[in-house]
Design an enzyme around this catalytic site. Structure first.
Site, PDB file in Angstrom:
ATOM      1  N   ASP A 102      42.967  26.304  37.184  1.00 18.13           N
ATOM      2  CA  ASP A 102      43.183  26.286  38.953  1.00 18.13           C
ATOM      3  C   ASP A 102      43.576  24.693  38.990  1.00 18.13           C
ATOM      4  OD1 ASP A 102      44.488  26.898  41.050  1.00 18.13           O
ATOM      5  OD2 ASP A 102      42.439  26.954  42.034  1.00 18.13           O
ATOM      6  N   ASN A 135      40.668  20.010  43.440  1.00 14.40           N
ATOM      7  CA  ASN A 135      39.979  20.178  42.160  1.00 14.40           C
ATOM      8  C   ASN A 135      40.155  19.071  40.803  1.00 14.40           C
ATOM      9  OD1 ASN A 135      39.019  22.478  42.930  1.00 14.40           O
ATOM     10  ND2 ASN A 135      40.297  23.844  41.558  1.00 14.40           N
ATOM     11  N   ASP A 178      35.121  22.627  39.362  1.00 17.44           N
ATOM     12  CA  ASP A 178      35.735  24.156  39.335  1.00 17.44           C
ATOM     13  C   ASP A 178      36.754  24.789  37.616  1.00 17.44           C
ATOM     14  OD1 ASP A 178      35.823  26.347  40.939  1.00 17.44           O
ATOM     15  OD2 ASP A 178      36.740  26.424  42.436  1.00 17.44           O
TER      16      ASP A 178
END
Length: 315
Positions: free
Chosen positions: A202, A207, A219
């Site tokens: 992701d 992030n 993350d």
């Protein structure tokens, strides 16, 4: 624990108690950080820098899958890649308190990267290449894949099982998703076999935190197995940005440029998954408050139109 309101009992006092059980001494300062899937707090400490407490959504990942996330982060950090890894207490990174699973990590600040800067994009490309070099060393055993079942079929079932989609739109929604699914399958077949590896999963600008010393990644909650381009396309808003990312990436690791043809498929799958994610989590009180538009028929009409546009691009 109720799946209807999974965080109803997660009070500030419980968060502080969970941190205290690790032998740390909170000073009472709590700051809720942006997260919908899990619940994340910054916790001030009396005798040191704040820590980040991440409470995992019940039922989403198995303990084994969460421990793989932690082990991957530690493997990256040990390779001197700026990845925030969970802290260990008596040898354990996955902690339990009053029915919740959680982890603590050091708090590292930063700002969003500038995706207009070729220098920053090249830097990110180099770091992602290093992440992938580590990711290619072994495989996940318990985490998911970037595939049609996870990102198309499961989200579609969640939408069809929810009360969000207007009944009058059911057939058109199903037809749009099935069209996307066929187009994605055809694109993957046209590209041919690609190498899959452990990914961040992701890797969007939220992030990545940038400091004067450069970026660091946070993350790994969506870490899974897939093609390398999955960790690049969300950082590239145009061809120039992708060229800069690949310039940096290619200086550290070979990239199969055939994977670039998968970007429209990955984008379409993410769009299907987004609606399914909201539908699957609608019972969590945070979701109607954060995504009120999903209760409006016109949003679903636009979503169906967007899916057909994604299919047009793929076809």
């Amino acid at each position: 624990m109720s799946n209807e309101t999974p965080y109803a009992r997660l009070t500030p006092d419980l968060v502080l108690d969970a941190v205290t059980t690790c032998g740390l001494w909170p000073d009472g300062r709590l700051l809720a950080l942006n997260s919908y899937e899990n619940r994340v707090w910054q916790v001030g400490l009396e005798d040191g820098k704040p820590v980040v407490a991440k409470f995992y959504r019940p039922g989403r990942w198995s303990d084994a899958a969460i421990l793989e996330e932690h082990a991957f982060a530690r493997e990256l950090a040990d390779a001197e890649i700026p990845m925030i890894a969970a802290l260990a207490f008596t040898g354990r990174t996955l902690l339990h308190h009053d029915g919740f699973r959680y982890a603590l990590s050091p708090r590292h600040g930063g700002r969003a990267p500038s995706l207009e800067s070729a220098d920053q994009l090249e830097w990110l490309g180099r770091l992602i290449a290093r992440i992938h070099s580590v990711g290619a060393r072994s495989s996940f055993a318990h985490r998911g894949h970037v595939d049609r079942e996870t990102l198309i079929a499961q989200p579609m079932r969640a939408v069809l099982a929810s009360n969000l989609l207007p009944p009058s739109s059911t057939d058109r929604y199903r037809a749009a998703v099935e069209r996307v699914d066929r187009a994605v399958a055809a694109r993957y077949e046209a590209v041919g076999p690609v190498r899959n590896l452990r990914l961040h999963g992701d890797c969007h600008p939220g992030n990545v935190l940038w400091t004067d010393d450069g970026p660091h990644f946070v993350d790994l909650d969506d870490a899974r197995t897939g093609p390398a381009v999955q960790d690049l396309w969300m950082l590239a808003h145009d061809e120039r940005a992708m060229e800069a990312l690949l310039e940096g990436y290619g200086s550290m690791r070979d990239f199969d440029h055939a994977e670039l043809a998968l970007i429209p498929a990955l984008r379409a799958m993410r769009q299907v998954h987004y609606a399914g994610w909201i539908a699957a989590r609608w019972h969590d009180p945070a979701f109607p408050a954060a995504f009120p538009f999903a209760a409006e028929p016109r949003w679903w009409e636009q979503h169906i139109t967007d899916l057909h546009e994604q299919a047009d691009e793929l076809e």
